[in-house]
Write an enzyme that holds these catalytic residues in place. Structure first.
Site, PDB file in Angstrom:
ATOM      1  N   ASP A 219       0.853  -1.183   0.000  1.00  0.00           N
ATOM      2  CA  ASP A 219       0.000   0.000   0.000  1.00  0.00           C
ATOM      3  C   ASP A 219       0.897   1.244   0.000  1.00  0.00           C
ATOM      4  O   ASP A 219       1.846   1.332   0.789  1.00  0.00           O
ATOM      5  CB  ASP A 219      -0.909   0.013   1.236  1.00  0.00           C
ATOM      6  CG  ASP A 219      -1.910   1.159   1.191  1.00  0.00           C
ATOM      7  OD1 ASP A 219      -2.974   0.989   0.576  1.00  0.00           O
ATOM      8  OD2 ASP A 219      -1.608   2.221   1.775  1.00  0.00           O
ATOM      9  N   ASN A 227      -2.486  12.895  -3.602  1.00  0.00           N
ATOM     10  CA  ASN A 227      -3.564  13.362  -4.482  1.00  0.00           C
ATOM     11  C   ASN A 227      -4.048  14.747  -4.089  1.00  0.00           C
ATOM     12  O   ASN A 227      -4.255  15.623  -4.947  1.00  0.00           O
ATOM     13  CB  ASN A 227      -4.733  12.373  -4.455  1.00  0.00           C
ATOM     14  CG  ASN A 227      -4.544  11.215  -5.430  1.00  0.00           C
ATOM     15  OD1 ASN A 227      -3.843  11.354  -6.428  1.00  0.00           O
ATOM     16  ND2 ASN A 227      -5.167  10.086  -5.139  1.00  0.00           N
ATOM     17  N   ASP A 236      -1.563   9.413 -10.381  1.00  0.00           N
ATOM     18  CA  ASP A 236      -1.512   8.342 -11.390  1.00  0.00           C
ATOM     19  C   ASP A 236      -0.074   8.009 -11.765  1.00  0.00           C
ATOM     20  O   ASP A 236       0.284   6.840 -11.953  1.00  0.00           O
ATOM     21  CB  ASP A 236      -2.285   8.757 -12.638  1.00  0.00           C
ATOM     22  CG  ASP A 236      -3.800   8.726 -12.445  1.00  0.00           C
ATOM     23  OD1 ASP A 236      -4.244   8.193 -11.407  1.00  0.00           O
ATOM     24  OD2 ASP A 236      -4.527   9.238 -13.317  1.00  0.00           O
ATOM     25  N   GLU A 262      -4.535   2.387  -4.413  1.00  0.00           N
ATOM     26  CA  GLU A 262      -3.081   2.437  -4.278  1.00  0.00           C
ATOM     27  C   GLU A 262      -2.509   1.135  -3.724  1.00  0.00           C
ATOM     28  O   GLU A 262      -1.386   1.087  -3.228  1.00  0.00           O
ATOM     29  CB  GLU A 262      -2.678   3.598  -3.366  1.00  0.00           C
ATOM     30  CG  GLU A 262      -3.102   3.475  -1.918  1.00  0.00           C
ATOM     31  CD  GLU A 262      -4.498   4.015  -1.624  1.00  0.00           C
ATOM     32  OE1 GLU A 262      -4.750   4.363  -0.461  1.00  0.00           O
ATOM     33  OE2 GLU A 262      -5.320   4.083  -2.557  1.00  0.00           O
TER      34      GLU A 262
END
Length: 356
Positions: A219, A227, A236, A262
């Site tokens: 993770d 973000n 991304d 993620e």
């Protein structure tokens, strides 16, 4: 004649069959050995291992059949896969489903039939193994049980063949629709559905071969902050970069995929327990040093990952489902997060939760 029905899960069943790469005309010596053995054992005119592929019945192996496929709607096997139990027909001339079937009125003039469904590890019925005669025959309980045992033999061979196929072979077998269903569009690696199918494959193969399987669940740490601070386009790029680092850090036979958001999963066939923690720590270290992308201002955005690891040992009588293994890796990932992130934690499988 009653046409062969279509299972309610047909789309998923067909996708699973396609993924296994079984629909080639290449002969399989082990499956041919099974059909020849069944012919000697039952003394029937015909023995066949069939796969139901879209609108056709494809014979993967057969004895005394002059064709390699027939239309699915006239297939006996299409009826057999609708049930978990074997299907026995002692006299097709007295069965309204088959009395005017072209395979009864014409070649091969089926008069009696016994078929047993063949399933893969995901539980999808791929087809059948069947024995066929041109005269009436009442199949005994022992004969039915024997063909069920042979069907398990077929399933084992099919599982091994699937496990032997490389990732490149598996991907090349997918058409556009299947690729969209199993491949993550952002990274080009397996998606969650593809990972779950491949993990089932590797667990099954390991159980048959008495070999281990290691699993990492990764993770990206504080990904929401990435973000929120730098935008989704940068997010991304981080996901794409991490997937590339993982792929370049592992072996060709290792399987990686994006589990969602993620999160990533790595499947490590044949890896011993001793290096599990070392491999996880090296992966954390590599991503810590190389997992950087530039934001819109050209400044580096540094990221780390947390890893949860578990391991399916060899030589065990119990068999674990993919969901059990993934849950244990997820529990280990939670421990890694709780320990401060940018680290790896290992949690052994809980035998009490294993399937019989």
């Amino acid at each position: 004649m009653k046409p062969a029905p279509i299972p309610a899960n047909e789309m998923a069943r067909q996708t699973s069959l396609n993924t296994m790469g079984l629909l080639s005309i290449e002969r399989d010596p082990e499956l041919d050995r099974i059909t020849k053995f069944a012919k000697r054992l039952f003394g029937t005119d015909i023995v066949a291992i069939s796969l139901l592929d879209n609108d056709r019945q494809f014979f993967k192996s057969h004895v005394n059949l002059s064709v390699s496929e027939t239309s699915r709607d006239i297939s006996f096997c299409g009826h057999t896969v609708m049930h978990d139990a074997p299907m026995a027909v002692s006299d097709t001339h007295k069965d309204e489903r088959f009395i005017d079937n072209p395979l009864v009125t014409g070649d091969p003039k089926i008069r009696s039939y016994l078929g047993v469904p063949i399933s893969n590890e995901q539980g999808y019925k791929l087809g059948t193994i069947c024995v066929i005669d041109s005269h009436t025959r009442n199949f005994s309980d022992d004969e039915i049980a024997t063909l069920q045992d042979i069907a398990h033999w077929v399933e084992t061979v099919i599982a091994l063949r699937y496990s032997e196929r490389s990732q490149k072979q598996l991907v090349s077998d997918l058409d556009t629709a299947q690729r969209d269903a199993l491949i993550d569009t952002l990274t080009g690696i397996w998606n969650r559905r593809g990972l779950e199918e491949l993990l089932e494959r590797e667990i099954s193969s390991a159980h048959i071969r008495n070999t281990p399987v290691g699993i990492f669940m990764l993770d990206i740490d504080h990904f929401k902050r990435v973000n929120d601070t730098h935008g989704h386009l940068v997010g991304d790029k981080v996901i794409q970069g991490i997937s590339e680092i993982i792929a370049s850090s592992l072996r060709d036979q290792d399987i990686i995929g994006r589990f969602g958001g993620e999160e990533f999963v790595c499947i490590l066939p044949g890896v011993r327990l001793d290096p599990i923690m070392f491999l996880g720590e090296k992966l954390c270290q590599t991503i810590r040093h190389l997992g950087k992308v530039s934001n819109k201002n050209g400044d580096p955005v540094e990221v780390t990952v947390s890893i949860g690891a578990t391991w399916v040992p060899p030589h065990i009588k119990t068999k674990y489902s993919s969901s059990q293994v993934l849950q244990m890796a997820d529990d280990a990932l939670y421990q890694a997060k709780k320990a401060g992130r940018d680290t790896v934690c290992y949690k052994p499988l809980d035998v009490d939760r294993a399937l019989d």
